[in-house]
Structure formats: C-alpha cells, structure tokens
Write a protein that holds these residues in place. Structure first.
Motif, PDB file in Angstrom:
ATOM      1  N   ALA A  89       0.677  -1.178  -0.023  1.00  0.00           N
ATOM      2  CA  ALA A  89       0.145  -0.016  -0.078  1.00  0.00           C
ATOM      3  C   ALA A  89       0.938   1.272   0.002  1.00  0.00           C
ATOM      4  CB  ALA A  89      -0.963  -0.073   1.243  1.00  0.00           C
ATOM      5  N   ARG A  92       2.352   1.862  -3.376  1.00  0.00           N
ATOM      6  CA  ARG A  92       1.176   2.287  -4.416  1.00  0.00           C
ATOM      7  C   ARG A  92       1.135   3.889  -4.178  1.00  0.00           C
ATOM      8  NH1 ARG A  92      -2.877  -0.722  -3.242  1.00  0.00           N
ATOM      9  NH2 ARG A  92      -1.697  -2.697  -2.707  1.00  0.00           N
ATOM     10  N   ARG A  93       0.815   4.178  -2.777  1.00  0.00           N
ATOM     11  CA  ARG A  93       0.329   5.274  -2.395  1.00  0.00           C
ATOM     12  C   ARG A  93       1.323   6.536  -2.774  1.00  0.00           C
ATOM     13  NH1 ARG A  93      -1.804   3.952   2.097  1.00  0.00           N
ATOM     14  NH2 ARG A  93       0.160   3.905   3.374  1.00  0.00           N
TER      15      ARG A  93
END
Length: 179
Positions: A89, A92-93
């Motif tokens: 995550a 991606r973020r």
C-alpha cells in the motif's frame, strides 16, 4: 593455480565470518518480512524509515528484480516489522515504483565487518543485495581449497555432505593408547 588458491584461502580465512554473519542477518530479515503481522507499529516504522528519504529525494533501499530496480521489500519489511500489505500500500500510495529506479540506494545491514585488506576493513558495511553473490563466492572458494588441498576430484568434492567439515576424522580422535 597459485593466485587462485591464495584468493580461495584468503576468502575462507579472512572473509567467511563476515559473509556468514551477513547471510544469517539476511535470512533473519527475509523471514521476518514474510511473517510480519499487520499492526500499527510496523506501519509507523515503515513511514518513519521511508518518508524522510522520499521527502529529501535521497537514495531508497532498492534491489533489482528481473533487471528492474524496485524497493527492497524484504529488507524494508525485516527492518521495520511492516507487513507485506502495508508495504504494498505504501509503494502504491507514494509512487515508489517510479521513484525507486530514480533514487536507487544500498541496503546496509548491521552484521559485523571484521575482515581486513592491508589493515583496512574490506568493506564499510555488508549489503543485503550482495549477500547471495558473496555466499556463492565463498562456496566456490571452499570448493577450490578442498579440491586442491585434498587432491579430490570435483565429483568427490561435490559428493561431500553439507556438514562434512563438522564430521570428526576417526584417526584424529583416536587416543594415543589405541582406544
């Protein structure tokens, strides 16, 4: 053959402790990264490690996967205690798929460096990414030393059990009184 044997003996005598300690540390980090539970402490440690690097556009801990540079996830997970999901995550973020190749950096480990060349440490730190190659070099050096000094043929050396060096020689353990 002389220079090759000197290299092999030197590799085993001078650098094996460092390489084996780095291997143990790498295995510890990989095992931890594979089994880290998803928790807030790991997530916070991940942010604390990577956000300052991202903000400063400093080198990120990276590795090459199939020729492409990416975040060294096992290294980062092992250091921070972050779960695979939290790391994914975060990547991606913060666009780390694009940033990591732009700012590649090392993955230094805490394992000791005790080997010396001309009185100086042979390297500053052991790197997570170099450990596999160093283990291959060490294995090659061991093969060369065993084959040369014992006179064994390559097939005989390759046929030795992995812990052959730990098996006591019956002749060396016999007592002087013959028992």
């Amino acid at each position: 053959m002389g220079p090759l044997l000197v290299w092999a003996i030197r590799m085993v005598d001078d650098f094996s402790d460092d390489i084996l300690a780095a291997w143990d540390e790498r295995q510890r980090l990989v095992t931890a990264a594979r089994t880290n539970p998803a928790n807030q402490a790991g997530k916070e440690a991940l942010v604390a490690l990577l956000m300052p690097l991202i903000t400063a556009k400093a080198p990120l801990p990276t590795t090459a996967v199939h020729g492409a540079v990416s975040l060294a996830r096992y290294y980062v997970g092992g250091l921070t205690g972050a779960s695979k999901g939290h790391i994914q995550a975060f990547v991606r973020r913060h666009g780390l798929r694009e940033l990591a190749p732009q700012y590649p950096g090392p993955c230094p480990m805490d394992s000791p460096v005790t080997g010396r060349i001309a009185g100086q440490p042979w390297r500053e730190v052991m790197d997570f990414n170099e450990t596999l190659a160093l283990m291959r070099h060490l294995g090659t050096a061991c093969f060369i030393v065993i084959a040369y000094l014992t006179g064994m043929r390559p097939g005989e050396v390759l046929g030795l059990p992995p812990a052959a060096a730990l098996i006591p020689n019956p002749a060396s353990t016999a007592r002087s009184d013959g028992t």
